[in-house]
Design an enzyme around this catalytic site. Structure first.
Site, PDB file in Angstrom:
ATOM      1  N   PRO A 115       4.526  -2.960   9.052  1.00  0.00           N
ATOM      2  CA  PRO A 115       4.792  -1.330   9.119  1.00  0.00           C
ATOM      3  C   PRO A 115       5.789  -1.628  10.056  1.00  0.00           C
ATOM      4  O   PRO A 115       6.135  -2.237  11.213  1.00  0.00           O
ATOM      5  CB  PRO A 115       3.579  -0.881   9.586  1.00  0.00           C
ATOM      6  CG  PRO A 115       2.400  -2.096   9.540  1.00  0.00           C
ATOM      7  CD  PRO A 115       3.070  -3.228   9.367  1.00  0.00           C
ATOM      8  N   GLU A 116       6.954  -0.340   9.680  1.00  0.00           N
ATOM      9  CA  GLU A 116       8.077  -0.052  10.743  1.00  0.00           C
ATOM     10  C   GLU A 116       7.712   1.024  11.210  1.00  0.00           C
ATOM     11  O   GLU A 116       6.605   1.784  11.499  1.00  0.00           O
ATOM     12  CB  GLU A 116       9.379  -0.239   9.815  1.00  0.00           C
ATOM     13  CG  GLU A 116       9.424  -1.358   9.073  1.00  0.00           C
ATOM     14  CD  GLU A 116      10.596  -1.573   8.026  1.00  0.00           C
ATOM     15  OE1 GLU A 116      11.750  -0.843   8.466  1.00  0.00           O
ATOM     16  OE2 GLU A 116      10.957  -2.193   7.383  1.00  0.00           O
TER      17      GLU A 116
ATOM     18  N   LYS B 260       6.938  -0.320  17.267  1.00  0.00           N
ATOM     19  CA  LYS B 260       6.125  -1.004  16.355  1.00  0.00           C
ATOM     20  C   LYS B 260       4.659  -1.023  17.170  1.00  0.00           C
ATOM     21  O   LYS B 260       3.438  -1.541  16.677  1.00  0.00           O
ATOM     22  CB  LYS B 260       6.369  -2.191  15.337  1.00  0.00           C
ATOM     23  CG  LYS B 260       7.641  -1.997  14.577  1.00  0.00           C
ATOM     24  CD  LYS B 260       8.114  -3.263  13.989  1.00  0.00           C
ATOM     25  CE  LYS B 260       9.235  -3.047  13.231  1.00  0.00           C
ATOM     26  NZ  LYS B 260       9.660  -4.466  12.660  1.00  0.00           N
TER      27      LYS B 260
ATOM     28  N   GLN C 162       1.335  -5.921  14.214  1.00  0.00           N
ATOM     29  CA  GLN C 162       1.864  -7.167  13.527  1.00  0.00           C
ATOM     30  C   GLN C 162       1.719  -7.174  12.116  1.00  0.00           C
ATOM     31  O   GLN C 162       2.168  -6.185  11.698  1.00  0.00           O
ATOM     32  CB  GLN C 162       0.842  -8.346  14.247  1.00  0.00           C
ATOM     33  CG  GLN C 162       1.130  -8.390  15.704  1.00  0.00           C
ATOM     34  CD  GLN C 162       0.010  -9.508  16.283  1.00  0.00           C
ATOM     35  OE1 GLN C 162      -1.225  -9.509  16.224  1.00  0.00           O
ATOM     36  NE2 GLN C 162       0.678 -10.649  17.078  1.00  0.00           N
TER      37      GLN C 162
ATOM     38  N   ARG D  16      11.195  -5.459  26.666  1.00  0.00           N
ATOM     39  CA  ARG D  16      12.282  -6.051  26.024  1.00  0.00           C
ATOM     40  C   ARG D  16      12.824  -5.115  24.765  1.00  0.00           C
ATOM     41  O   ARG D  16      13.854  -5.368  24.541  1.00  0.00           O
ATOM     42  CB  ARG D  16      11.871  -7.532  25.658  1.00  0.00           C
ATOM     43  CG  ARG D  16      11.104  -7.452  24.342  1.00  0.00           C
ATOM     44  CD  ARG D  16      10.838  -9.005  23.870  1.00  0.00           C
ATOM     45  NE  ARG D  16       9.966  -9.135  22.719  1.00  0.00           N
ATOM     46  CZ  ARG D  16      10.352  -8.686  21.385  1.00  0.00           C
ATOM     47  NH1 ARG D  16      11.537  -8.257  21.158  1.00  0.00           N
ATOM     48  NH2 ARG D  16       9.422  -8.767  20.626  1.00  0.00           N
TER      49      ARG D  16
ATOM     50  N   ASN E 143      12.880  -4.222   8.077  1.00  0.00           N
ATOM     51  CA  ASN E 143      13.804  -4.437   7.079  1.00  0.00           C
ATOM     52  C   ASN E 143      14.303  -3.513   5.857  1.00  0.00           C
ATOM     53  O   ASN E 143      15.192  -3.453   5.357  1.00  0.00           O
ATOM     54  CB  ASN E 143      12.811  -5.837   6.129  1.00  0.00           C
ATOM     55  CG  ASN E 143      13.887  -6.653   4.963  1.00  0.00           C
ATOM     56  OD1 ASN E 143      15.003  -6.966   5.511  1.00  0.00           O
ATOM     57  ND2 ASN E 143      13.305  -6.957   4.058  1.00  0.00           N
TER      58      ASN E 143
ATOM     59  N   ARG F 253      14.568 -12.843   5.634  1.00  0.00           N
ATOM     60  CA  ARG F 253      13.957 -11.802   5.035  1.00  0.00           C
ATOM     61  C   ARG F 253      14.897 -11.360   3.853  1.00  0.00           C
ATOM     62  O   ARG F 253      16.260 -11.605   3.955  1.00  0.00           O
ATOM     63  CB  ARG F 253      14.191 -10.339   6.202  1.00  0.00           C
ATOM     64  CG  ARG F 253      13.373 -10.832   7.458  1.00  0.00           C
ATOM     65  CD  ARG F 253      11.739 -10.978   7.313  1.00  0.00           C
ATOM     66  NE  ARG F 253      11.001  -9.627   6.838  1.00  0.00           N
ATOM     67  CZ  ARG F 253      10.883  -8.495   7.421  1.00  0.00           C
ATOM     68  NH1 ARG F 253      11.099  -8.501   8.920  1.00  0.00           N
ATOM     69  NH2 ARG F 253      10.270  -7.784   7.092  1.00  0.00           N
TER      70      ARG F 253
END
Length: 263
Positions: A2-3, A53, A70, A125, A169, A253
């Site tokens: 999932p985005e 995410k 994830q 990060r 993606n 991808r």
């Protein structure tokens, strides 16, 4: 995976169900988290927020739970005590007197003080959340030209959570098509106008996806609905120029683009 928009919509459902309410039952699958069960019963879920995410659940006693779905993790909202039939493995149950939220399949889960969780390596990060209301296209434009990003090809960089957290993606595909930019470009090679256009697309496309993806009523959002223009549409004509949409692979991808109008 999932985005950002999907994680934010999932968080909205969790917030509606349990935020501000007292926990009557807390259960963790992992033995390392079991000591927190008794510490959290009787506490309130003070706030639920997303960082890209990842999802942060803040409790009224100062503890925070970090979770990352994830590839396979999924949240569900249920009536308290309910356990739906599923082949997924239950990892977390947070229940109030009326409703509960259940996390299945995820393995990246930690609990600690709020300050400690905010030092989680993933959170340190990642870049700004792409759905942060304070994120303007002007700030994104500046970030495109920052030293860590200005010489990187856009096709790979837009998947790097250090650039903007929450991009994935389908978003990178639709953003680059919306901006009319080929994925091989680097920010440093773009014209001033192209930088403006890309920065605006980087803000507007994720927001539109969050607000309207799956909506069927054009009048509900003044006619502005998220839709796939090129993603998974290989072999079909581009609605902008008529050229056949091509499928390739970028950063391991699948990638889709129009060779006719993405220059």
């Amino acid at each position: 995976m999932p985005e950002g928009p999907e994680i934010r919509r999932a968080a909205d459902k969790l917030i509606d169900a349990v935020e501000g309410k007292i926990l009557t039952n807390v259960w963790f699958a992992f033995s390392s988290l079991k000591p927190y069960e008794s510490q959290l019963v009787g506490q309130k879920i003070a706030e639920i927020e997303t960082r890209g995410k990842a999802l942060l659940t803040h409790f009224s006693n100062g503890l925070t739970m970090y979770s990352h779905n994830q590839l396979y993790g999924i949240w569900d909202v249920v009536v308290s005590g309910e356990r739906p039939e599923t082949k997924r493995e239950l990892r977390v149950a947070l229940e109030t007197a009326e409703q509960g939220i259940l996390l299945y399949s995820a393995s990246d889960i930690e609990v600690g003080s709020r300050d400690a969780i905010l030092q989680h390596p993933f959170l340190l990060r990642i870049g700004p959340d792409v759905l942060d209301p304070s994120l303007t296209w002007q700030k994104v434009r500046e970030r495109l030209l920052d030293k860590p990003f200005r010489q990187r090809q856009l096709g790979g960089m837009l998947l790097d959570q250090a650039f903007l957290a929450g991009l994935g993606n389908y978003l990178r595909v639709e953003i680059l098509w919306d901006a009319g930019i080929h994925p091989s470009h680097k920010p440093s090679s773009l014209t001033e106008d192209a930088l403006d256009t890309l920065a605006k697309s980087l803000v507007s496309i994720p927001l539109l996806s969050y607000q309207t993806r799956g909506e069927a009523n054009p009048a509900h959002h003044h006619g502005a609905l998220f839709q796939f223009h090129v993603f998974a549409k290989d072999g079909q004509p581009c609605e902008r120029c008529g050229t056949e949409i091509v499928k390739s692979s970028l950063s391991s991808r699948p990638f889709y683009y129009c060779p006719g109008c993405q220059h």
